[in-house]
Design an enzyme around this catalytic site. Structure first.
Site, short mmCIF file in Angstrom:
data_model
loop_
_atom_site.label_atom_id
_atom_site.label_comp_id
_atom_site.label_asym_id
_atom_site.label_seq_id
_atom_site.Cartn_x
_atom_site.Cartn_y
_atom_site.Cartn_z
N ASN A 213 30.97 -4.30 -23.58
CA ASN A 213 31.66 -3.41 -24.50
C ASN A 213 31.03 -3.46 -25.89
O ASN A 213 30.90 -2.43 -26.55
CB ASN A 213 33.14 -3.79 -24.58
N HIS A 263 35.98 -9.86 -19.08
CA HIS A 263 37.43 -9.94 -18.94
C HIS A 263 37.89 -11.39 -18.75
O HIS A 263 38.85 -11.65 -18.04
CB HIS A 263 37.93 -9.06 -17.79
N TYR A 272 29.87 -4.78 -15.41
CA TYR A 272 29.75 -4.85 -16.86
C TYR A 272 28.39 -5.40 -17.27
O TYR A 272 27.82 -5.00 -18.29
CB TYR A 272 30.88 -5.69 -17.46
#
Length: 801
Positions: A213, A263, A272
């Protein structure tokens, strides 16, 4: 929360440039983007970067009339014209099926506009430079700005759409259409990006601003700087990448052993982690040689992860499911009419392209090695050849084809064992096959669900043993395995058959066992791996070991118990036979029926073999059950974003039934990938090949004299096979001639020192890790081990007396 599958997948499929890997060619073509596209209009540094990003998005150096590009470009044009024809600007929507009241509707609308813009930008689409299509795209962009994505709107629904999904697509559109945009449009649209992605989005490395992210946020900031000609934004994007590079010891990021977590609790190298390598590769390529080049020396830590973290999870071009989290449930999307498809091979192809573009910013030696690996993977992917992948973008294809056509030698699949102790995973590779073990502990989750995805992944980390061959079995998990397999009978797992509700246990990896023993010891070739397994939502407990050897994985189970009032089962295997498969199944030399619905319990069976896959050996004989069945389901059953189209696949399942509420269940078997009936029968007849030293809830261990192997998992302190440990430990000893190597670890990650004694004459310890102290040699060897808290294997080499 993270994004739904449909959003990230739609960006990839509808906007091929959004996640597509760029750039053509390894050698001279590796600089094609600078030689071709930067020369278009490089009047200042920002124009140079914008031209470079356009090359990254659209590719270069390919013949649009040649295969495999011509058909893709034509399809791109067809899709774009269909979107243009159905676009109907109205209050609250740009397309009726994507209401803007949902944040995903905004992202998906930008994705369609991106497809249309690419059809206008790319050659050979039938809509290249079409003025009417361009006007429609601009109308759509103005409408989305007025209706939803502007500097006065308050965000709602999913943060990801506002900070990553929509701005990433919007900025890509700005790059493609830059010369067609007025200064007012650029100012308004970049102001909207500033509103939703302020500098504060990367002020702290926490929350939703970590790992993949964070890289996505930096990509948005960098492109906002390029489009808006803002040096401060570019500098911020560059500097905000730095927290991504260092190793971590908890939470999100890369660990020293190559593990990758997102996460907080989820092994995510292939999902990811793939987004992260995609983003970093692009940003490195964008900024190289500029005033904003990424010069943090820690960037090398990430470059090292290509071979340390990513490559071990690729086999014959596929990306193994144990490290993709909830993405394994993304098979065929119900979104739009395209029915976007995803599987381990298609995910693998994207990662191959990511590695190829990252090579552009690496050293010459790294580039040669990585392109050789990519070339080898492409050549061996017979199941779904990458250059025939209909969902790879033009830029992906141009880059991968250039690697395939290059003179770099294709690298072979490696042979060896990799233990990823920080994410409870192991990969074992042998000539002709590869296997992976999925475990969990207090450090990692039972499974991850969220956004309606992976609703029945409850038991995937309860010891699932996945394996693939070289020219066989590569479609086992690709061919609609996840929506059709019995989720209570995943291969290798031990589970309570207690019924669980969809998404049971909570979203985003919330549920974890309270057990801490998971991991093992390896010498880089063989391994002793184990898991103290605990059932999700059940009372089931057990000890499971996998001894990974030359042509087999020896699987032991012990201490299996529960009080749920339902049967507990350990699954030997669950082979996907495809829509019509009737592969021969032989038990102790007798061919079994191939009719669907056939089910038999065998008593005292010594071996079994499934044609086209491999063999199974049961030392000393075993009672197990086999079932042939056709199972039906849909992707929607396990992922609310999936299609409801019915799917049926045939399975051959074998398992041990421990009964209702067992108190001391156990099992022992060998998995031999690729073994013929003759090879399997011969191994079963060679009763001295394997000695089971212990198979109890306290210790499990084996000896294989012909390999010089003694391997023990100590669940508790004790003595097995001449090896004594004063604490829980995993031990692997290899004897070769007059020397031996000893590998030992603390799979509980406690960090507490303990003593290991081997009742074997040792004349000298010739080498050992600093964590090992030699307490004594002679008639016996005694070592003091200070293992650290990462579960890593500590090694010593000795001369035998």
């Amino acid at each position: 929360m993270p994004p739904t599958w449909s959003r990230r997948a739609l960006i990839q499929a509808f906007g091929a440039g959004a996640l597509a890997v760029p750039l053509a060619g390894p050698a001279t073509a590796a600089t094609a983007y600078s030689a071709e596209v930067e020369a278009e209009a490089a009047t200042d540094a920002y124009d140079t970067l914008r031209a470079r990003w356009r090359g990254l998005l659209l590719g270069s150096g390919f013949d649009p009339a040649a295969a495999p590009y011509a058909d893709r470009l034509a399809a791109l044009g067809t899709n774009a014209r269909a979107y243009a024809a159905s676009m109907a600007p109205a209050t609250g929507s740009l397309w009726p099926d994507y209401p803007l009241a949902a944040s995903a509707g905004i992202t998906n609308s930008y994705a369609r506009l991106n497809t249309m813009a690419q059809a206008w930008s790319q050659p050979g689409t039938g809509s290249t430079s079409d003025a009417a299509l361009l006007a429609t795209v601009l109308t759509g962009l103005d409408h989305l700005h007025t209706q939803a994505y502007n500097a006065t709107t308050t965000s709602y629904d999913n943060w990801w759409d506002w900070q990553i999904g929509s701005p990433r697509l919007l900025l890509d559109l700005c790059v493609q259409l830059y010369d067609q945009l007025s200064a007012t449009r650029i100012a308004d649209w970049t102001a909207a990006v500033d509103h939703f992605v302020p500098d504060s989005a990367v002020a702290a490395y926490s929350g939703t601003s970590t790992g993949a992210n964070r890289v996505d946020l930096c990509r948005v900031l960098a492109l906002r700087g390029v489009v808006g000609k803002n040096s401060a934004k570019l500098a911020l994007a560059r500097d905000a990448l730095s927290p991504v590079f260092p190793y971590v010891t908890t939470g999100d990021g890369f660990y020293t052993d190559g593990s990758f977590i997102q996460h907080t609790w989820v092994p995510y190298t292939g999902s990811y982690g793939q987004v992260l390598i995609d983003g970093l590769g692009r940003l490195f390529a964008l900024l190289t040689g500029s005033d904003w080049a990424v010069t943090d020396p820690n960037r090398q830590l990430f470059l090292d992860m290509v071979e340390k973290a990513y490559a071990p999870w690729i086999h014959n071009g596929l990306l193994m499911d144990p490290v993709v989290g909830r993405a394994a449930s993304r098979g065929v999307s119900a979104a739009d009419a395209l029915h976007i498809k995803a599987d381990d091979h298609l995910r693998g192809h994207t990662l191959l392209a990511n590695i190829a573009v990252l090579a552009l910013g690496a050293s010459t030696a790294e580039q040669t090695r990585w392109n050789g690996m990519v070339k080898g993977w492409m050549a061996r992917d017979y199941y779904e050849p990458p250059l025939s992948d209909p969902q790879l973008g033009i830029a992906d294809l141009s880059r991968l084809k250039a690697v395939a056509d290059s003179a770099v030698p294709a690298a072979a699949e490696p042979v060896g064992h990799r233990l990823f102790a920080s994410m409870d995973r192991a990969v074992h590779r042998r000539p002709g096959w590869a296997a992976a073990i999925s475990m969990c502990s207090a450090r990692t989750t039972f499974y991850e669900t969220g956004n309606g995805e992976n609703l029945r992944g409850w038991h995937t980390n309860n010891g699932m043993l996945s394996w693939w061959g070289d020219t066989y079995g590569n479609g086992q998990y690709s061919d609609c395995f996840w929506p059709t397999v019995n989720p209570y009978r995943l291969p290798g797992t031990t589970v309570s058959t207690k019924t669980l509700a969809d998404a049971y246990g909570g979203a985003w990896g919330a549920s974890r066992p309270d057990t801490v023993w998971a991991g093992g010891a390896t010498d880089g070739e063989f391994a002793a791996v184990g898991q103290y397994v605990k059932g999700l939502g059940s009372t089931m407990l057990g000890k499971k070991s996998w001894f990974c050897l030359d042509d087999a994985v020896v699987c032991l189970g012990a201490g299996i118990k529960a009080t749920d009032g339902v049967p507990v089962e350990s699954v030997v295997d669950n082979r996907n036979l495809g829509p019509t498969g009737s592969h021969a199944f032989t038990v102790d030399g007798t061919a079994q029926p191939t009719t669907l619905g056939w089910k038999t319990t065998f008593t005292g069976a010594r071996w079994a073999q499934l044609a086209g896959f491999g063999g199974y050996v049961f030392p000393g004989g075993a009672t197990f059950t086999a079932l042939r069945e056709a199972r039906s389901g849909s992707w929607h059953d396990i992922n609310t974003g999936g299609t409801t189209d019915p799917i049926t696949r045939r399975y051959l399942t074998t398992w041990f039934d421990h009964g209702v509420d067992p108190t001391a269940g156990g099992y022992a078997y060998l998995v031999m990938p690729g073994a013929t009936t003759a090879t399997t029968a011969a191994r079963a007849a060679a009763t001295g090949w394997l000695v089971i030293l212990a198979n109890t809830a306290a210790q499990q261990g084996v000896s294989v004299p012909s390999l010089g192997v003694t391997a023990v998992n100590f669940w508790n302190a004790g003595s097995v096979g001449g090896v004594t440990s004063s604490a829980p430990a995993a031990v692997l000893i290899r004897v070769t001639g007059g020397t031996a190597t000893i590998g030992v670890s603390d799979p509980t990650h406690s960090g507490t020192a303990f003593d290991l004694t081997w009742n074997r004459p040792v004349s000298a310890v010739t080498a050992h890790d600093p964590s090992i102290t030699v307490s004594g040699t002679g008639a016996t060897l005694t070592l003091r081990v200070t293992p650290g808290t990462a579960g890593a294997t500590q090694h010593a080499t000795v001369e035998l007396g």
